[in-house]
Structure formats: structure tokens, C-alpha cells
Design an enzyme around this catalytic site. Structure first.
Site, mmCIF file in Angstrom:
data_model
loop_
_atom_site.group_PDB
_atom_site.id
_atom_site.type_symbol
_atom_site.label_atom_id
_atom_site.label_comp_id
_atom_site.label_asym_id
_atom_site.label_seq_id
_atom_site.Cartn_x
_atom_site.Cartn_y
_atom_site.Cartn_z
ATOM 1 N N HIS A 294 45.452 37.952 48.515
ATOM 2 C CA HIS A 294 44.861 38.817 47.498
ATOM 3 C C HIS A 294 45.979 38.746 46.333
ATOM 4 C CE1 HIS A 294 47.425 41.007 50.501
ATOM 5 N NE2 HIS A 294 47.772 41.689 49.520
ATOM 6 N N HIS B 295 47.531 40.752 43.265
ATOM 7 C CA HIS B 295 47.739 42.297 42.612
ATOM 8 C C HIS B 295 47.646 41.958 41.176
ATOM 9 C CE1 HIS B 295 49.286 44.322 46.232
ATOM 10 N NE2 HIS B 295 49.618 43.025 46.565
HETATM 11 P P1 AMP Z 1 50.091 43.410 50.149
HETATM 12 O O1 AMP Z 1 51.164 44.345 50.736
HETATM 13 O O2 AMP Z 1 50.821 42.549 48.980
HETATM 14 O O3 AMP Z 1 49.761 42.742 51.072
HETATM 15 O O4 AMP Z 1 49.245 44.252 49.682
HETATM 16 C C1 AMP Z 1 48.271 44.846 50.265
HETATM 17 C C2 AMP Z 1 47.669 45.911 49.250
HETATM 18 O O5 AMP Z 1 46.291 46.464 49.816
HETATM 19 C C3 AMP Z 1 48.619 47.120 49.268
HETATM 20 O O6 AMP Z 1 48.889 47.626 48.049
HETATM 21 C C4 AMP Z 1 47.769 48.348 49.842
HETATM 22 O O7 AMP Z 1 47.879 49.490 49.192
HETATM 23 C C5 AMP Z 1 46.300 47.801 49.503
HETATM 24 N N1 AMP Z 1 45.239 48.298 50.508
HETATM 25 C C6 AMP Z 1 45.428 48.272 51.660
HETATM 26 N N2 AMP Z 1 44.290 48.751 52.127
HETATM 27 C C7 AMP Z 1 43.376 49.199 51.362
HETATM 28 C C8 AMP Z 1 42.070 49.501 51.158
HETATM 29 N N3 AMP Z 1 41.217 49.981 52.027
HETATM 30 N N4 AMP Z 1 41.628 49.578 49.856
HETATM 31 C C9 AMP Z 1 42.305 49.494 48.770
HETATM 32 N N5 AMP Z 1 43.540 48.742 48.745
HETATM 33 C C10 AMP Z 1 44.264 48.636 50.023
#
Ligand code: AMP
Ligand code: ZN
Length: 139
Positions: free
Chosen positions: A102, A104
Site C-alpha cells: 500500500h 500512504h
Molecule cells: P503500514 O503500517 O504502513 O503497514 O500501514 C497500514 C495502515 O493501514 C495503517 O496506517 C492503518 O491505520 C491502516 N489500516 C489498517 N486497517 C485498516 C482498515 N480496516 N481500514 C483502513 N485503514 C486500515
């Protein structure tokens, strides 16, 4: 690569878990991060499950980059931040918490104190050259 039944983002793609959807096309999905750093913090994912940059197919990362550019412009217009960072983590050591690739999109305020930037300090050119040579060996 298809879907991973244990992956939260695959569940979002499948519609089994809800999200605040911003945009989707055949290959990508953009939705709001539910733990936002700032208003407008959102994520862009390929619909197919690739854990990190090391596995992602070229077409999938191209599609994600295209969607990220489109969504970043909309975020910029909607929340008028001082700037936007694109951030992408690979592996726990880099702070990755969800194992589905993903990007950000992080709106920033000049004084937000986020420890995302670093002070540039001049490096040792010989050492930089040596590391560059080591990397080229894998390209
Ligand atoms: P990372 O820590 O870079 O892997 O980012 C993962 C991101 O996904 C974090 O910022 C979380 O807040 C976000 N996240 C996890 N679960 C969900 C969800 N169900 N819907 C939206 N964002 C999510
Ligand atoms: Zn997944």
C-alpha cells in the site's frame, strides 16, 4: 497473485470489510486510513495481494502509482495541506503493519513535527560509491 483470505485489505477489496472508498478502477482501490495522521490520510492498494515492493508485479505498481497521483491531487484540493508525502513501508523493520502492498498519501502541515523527514548531512563519497556499486551488482 490473487487474494489472501487472512489479509484485511483483501477483505476490503472483496467488500467483506467496509471502507471509506475514494476511488477504484480495475486494478486499484483508494480508501481512507482509519488511523489518520492528519485529515485526508488515505491509502492506495493494488486489488491483487502482493505483500511488499519485492513481490509486486510491474503493472500493479504502475497502476497504484497512477491512482496515487490522481488521489493525491484530490486530497490536496480537499484539505489544502502544506504538502503531501507518499509513504510506503516494506517489512516490519520499516514499520509495515499490513502485509498487502500500500501507498500512504499523507497530507502534511509544516509544523506537524512528524518524524518523517531527516536533516540532510553530507555523506562520505567513497562510501556512497561503494554502496552504489554493491546495489548495481543486483540490478
Ligand atoms: P503500514 O503500517 O504502513 O503497514 O500501514 C497500514 C495502515 O493501514 C495503517 O496506517 C492503518 O491505520 C491502516 N489500516 C489498517 N486497517 C485498516 C482498515 N480496516 N481500514 C483502513 N485503514 C486500515
Ligand atoms: Zn491482501
Amino acid at each position: 497473485m490473487g487474494a489472501d483470505p487472512n489479509c484485511i485489505f483483501c477483505k476490503i477489496v472483496a467488500g467483506a470489510v467496509p471502507c471509506f472508498k475514494l476511488f477504484e478502477d480495475a486494478e486499484t482501490l483508494a480508501f481512507m486510513d482509519i488511523n489518520p495522521v492528519h485529515d485526508g490520510h488515505c491509502l492506495v492498494i493494488p486489488k491483487a495481494h502482493y505483500p511488499t515492493i519485492f513481490e509486486i508485479a510491474p503493472g500493479a505498481i504502475e497502476a497504484a502509482a497512477r491512482t496515487a497521483a490522481r488521489v493525491a491531487k484530490a486530497v490536496n484540493a480537499a484539505v489544502t495541506p502544506d504538502g503531501i508525502n507518499l509513504m510506503q513501508a516494506n517489512g516490519e523493520g520499516a514499520g509495515q503493519s499490513v502485509g498487502h502492498f500500500h501507498l500512504h498519501i499523507v497530507p502534511r502541515r509544516a509544523d506537524d513535527g512528524l518524524l518523517f523527514n531527516w536533516e540532510p548531512k553530507p555523506g562520505d563519497m567513497a562510501h556512497i560509491a561503494e554502496i552504489a556499486e554493491r546495489i548495481r551488482g543486483f540490478l
